[in-house]
Structure formats: structure tokens, C-alpha cells
Design an enzyme around this catalytic site. Structure first.
Site, mmCIF file in Angstrom:
data_model
loop_
_atom_site.group_PDB
_atom_site.id
_atom_site.type_symbol
_atom_site.label_atom_id
_atom_site.label_comp_id
_atom_site.label_asym_id
_atom_site.label_seq_id
_atom_site.Cartn_x
_atom_site.Cartn_y
_atom_site.Cartn_z
ATOM 1 N N GLY A 60 0.764 -1.237 0.000
ATOM 2 C CA GLY A 60 0.000 0.000 0.000
ATOM 3 C C GLY A 60 0.799 1.293 0.000
ATOM 4 O O GLY A 60 0.215 2.369 0.097
ATOM 5 N N TRP A 62 2.402 2.900 -2.412
ATOM 6 C CA TRP A 62 2.089 3.799 -3.527
ATOM 7 C C TRP A 62 0.724 4.454 -3.318
ATOM 8 O O TRP A 62 0.548 5.629 -3.639
ATOM 9 C CB TRP A 62 2.125 3.031 -4.855
ATOM 10 C CG TRP A 62 3.513 2.956 -5.443
ATOM 11 C CD1 TRP A 62 4.700 2.993 -4.771
ATOM 12 C CD2 TRP A 62 3.845 2.859 -6.825
ATOM 13 N NE1 TRP A 62 5.751 2.910 -5.640
ATOM 14 C CE2 TRP A 62 5.268 2.827 -6.910
ATOM 15 C CE3 TRP A 62 3.110 2.777 -7.983
ATOM 16 C CZ2 TRP A 62 5.946 2.729 -8.121
ATOM 17 C CZ3 TRP A 62 3.785 2.673 -9.210
ATOM 18 C CH2 TRP A 62 5.175 2.647 -9.267
ATOM 19 N N ASP A 80 -5.806 -5.395 -5.570
ATOM 20 C CA ASP A 80 -4.811 -6.449 -5.374
ATOM 21 C C ASP A 80 -5.493 -7.761 -5.043
ATOM 22 O O ASP A 80 -6.576 -7.772 -4.442
ATOM 23 C CB ASP A 80 -3.837 -6.083 -4.245
ATOM 24 C CG ASP A 80 -2.488 -6.788 -4.394
ATOM 25 O OD1 ASP A 80 -2.464 -8.031 -4.420
ATOM 26 O OD2 ASP A 80 -1.460 -6.106 -4.475
ATOM 27 N N ASP A 96 -8.966 -9.903 -8.798
ATOM 28 C CA ASP A 96 -8.137 -9.991 -9.999
ATOM 29 C C ASP A 96 -8.559 -8.899 -10.975
ATOM 30 O O ASP A 96 -9.682 -8.917 -11.487
ATOM 31 C CB ASP A 96 -8.331 -11.379 -10.611
ATOM 32 C CG ASP A 96 -7.383 -11.656 -11.764
ATOM 33 O OD1 ASP A 96 -6.892 -10.693 -12.365
ATOM 34 O OD2 ASP A 96 -7.150 -12.846 -12.053
ATOM 35 N N ASP A 121 3.184 -1.297 -9.734
ATOM 36 C CA ASP A 121 4.506 -1.662 -9.222
ATOM 37 C C ASP A 121 4.580 -3.177 -9.012
ATOM 38 O O ASP A 121 5.320 -3.671 -8.170
ATOM 39 C CB ASP A 121 4.774 -0.916 -7.904
ATOM 40 C CG ASP A 121 6.245 -0.962 -7.495
ATOM 41 O OD1 ASP A 121 7.105 -0.952 -8.390
ATOM 42 O OD2 ASP A 121 6.530 -1.002 -6.281
ATOM 43 N N LYS A 161 6.122 -0.794 -13.680
ATOM 44 C CA LYS A 161 7.448 -1.382 -13.459
ATOM 45 C C LYS A 161 7.684 -2.513 -14.453
ATOM 46 O O LYS A 161 6.818 -3.371 -14.644
ATOM 47 C CB LYS A 161 7.581 -1.917 -12.034
ATOM 48 C CG LYS A 161 8.910 -2.634 -11.791
ATOM 49 C CD LYS A 161 9.230 -2.767 -10.327
ATOM 50 C CE LYS A 161 8.335 -3.747 -9.611
ATOM 51 N NZ LYS A 161 8.666 -3.827 -8.173
#
Length: 206
Positions: A60, A62, A80, A96, A121, A161
Site C-alpha cells: 500500500g 504507492w 490487489d 483480480d 509496481d 514497473k
């Protein structure tokens, strides 16, 4: 299980990492917060009133950064598979993000608002097999790009990322098919030996 020399050295480096120590002292959940802060300070990603989606948000950090910068008029959605501890002002959804039913529930919560920033990320669970880990990393980035392409508004931006290696150039080309500008960012909080970089897409091709 007995720790290997590699795991012991990683733990020592982690404990002594100045970004780890700073995160603890400032109440942030992970050192990764400083990666987003640096990119945001440079590229002005997050502004008051924006709708931001944090894909693969756990633990958490970010989302903590985002919610502090969008202000009361903004909205931060943290998505998530894993549960996370509540963050004041952040709407967390466990599930999902490429499941159709889950996406429908997310879209209902948007209530007609467009998404201004999708950020990811996400990293795969490491198997130790480099080719497999790299392929899974690129696959997760592709899923995040697809989500961004489906939900961003015309001026929306996408930060993801990606690990340099096989498939990196092809994925960057995919981003360039969606965004007019794709730039690479390597923040100071990203360990120098790590292959991770961040790709920032702007100027969405409608």
C-alpha cells in the site's frame, strides 16, 4: 529452513537501507513509496482531484503517496489479489483486475468518472528461474497496460514497473502503440543493481 549466505546478506542490506529506515520513520509501508515520489516530482503525475488506480497495491505504499497528493476531491483505488491494511481515503478492492466480474464492480464505483492515472509496481513471485521470472514480469505488465488502455481518459497516463531483459523492447513497443510518449525512469530508491525500471506512457492514442 536455514538461511543462505545470499538471504542473510540481502536481509542485512535491507535493514541498513536508508530508504527502508526512512519509510519506517515516516510511517510508509515500503521503501517503494520513494520511487513513486521521485517520479511524481519529476513528471507531475499526481494532481489534486485526480482519479488514480494502483494495480497490485499491496502493501500500500504507492496508495499512501497517491492519496496524500490527490486531496479530498480526488479518488484512489487500490486493487490487489492480496489483502492490505486499510488506508484512510483509499478504496481497496481485493480481486483480480483482469477478471470481468471484478472489473464490472470497479467500473460501477467509478460512477462515470474517468481514470487519470493507472500505476503498477507489480512484480511476480520469484521462482529463481530467470527466463520464467522475466516472462511472468512482462505478462503482468501487459495485463496492466490492457487495463490502462481500457480505463484511462484521453489525457490519462500509465506508469508501470518492467524488468529489463527478454521481452522488454517488445513491451515498450506495445506501450508506444498506445501512448505517443514513452519514457524510462530509474529512481534513486531503485537499487542500482536491479534490472527494474519504470515506463511512463503519456499522450494516449485514441
Amino acid at each position: 529452513m536455514k538461511r543462505t549466505k545470499t538471504s542473510k546478506s540481502w536481509m542485512m542490506e535491507h535493514v541498513n537501507d536508508p530508504f527502508v529506515q526512512r519509510a519506517k520513520s515516516e510511517g510508509l509501508r515500503a521503501r517503494a513509496a520513494y520511487k513513486l515520489m521521485e517520479i511524481d516530482d519529476k513528471d507531475k503525475l499526481i494532481r489534486p482531484g485526480m482519479v488514480v488506480v494502483d494495480l497490485g497495491a499491496a502493501p500500500g505504499s504507492w496508495s499512501q503517496v497517491a492519496v496524500s497528493r490527490v486531496g479530498q476531491g480526488g479518488k484512489v483505488f487500490a486493487l490487489d489479489l492480496l489483502p492490505i491494511e486499510p488506508i484512510n481515503g483509499v478504496h481497496f478492492m481485493q480481486g483480480d483486475f483482469h477478471d470481468a466480474e471484478f472489473v464490472e464492480r470497479f467500473e460501477a464505483l467509478l460512477d462515470g468518472r474517468q481514470v487519470d492515472l493507472v500505476m503498477s509496481d507489480i512484480a511476480p513471485n520469484i521462482s529463481g528461474i530467470p527466463t520464467s521470472d522475466q516472462a511472468r514480469s512482462i505478462y503482468l505488465a501487459e495485463l496492466a497496460l490492457d487495463f490502462a488502455n481500457q480505463h484511462l481518459g484521453p489525457s490519462g497516463r500509465f506508469l508501470v514497473k518492467v524488468f529489463q531483459g527478454q521481452g522488454f523492447d517488445a513491451f515498450r513497443k506495445q506501450m508506444e502503440d498506445v501512448f505517443r510518449s514513452v519514457v524510462v525512469r530509474k529512481p534513486q530508491a531503485s537499487r542500482g543493481r536491479s534490472a527494474e525500471v519504470y515506463l511512463l506512457g503519456s499522450g494516449r492514442r485514441i
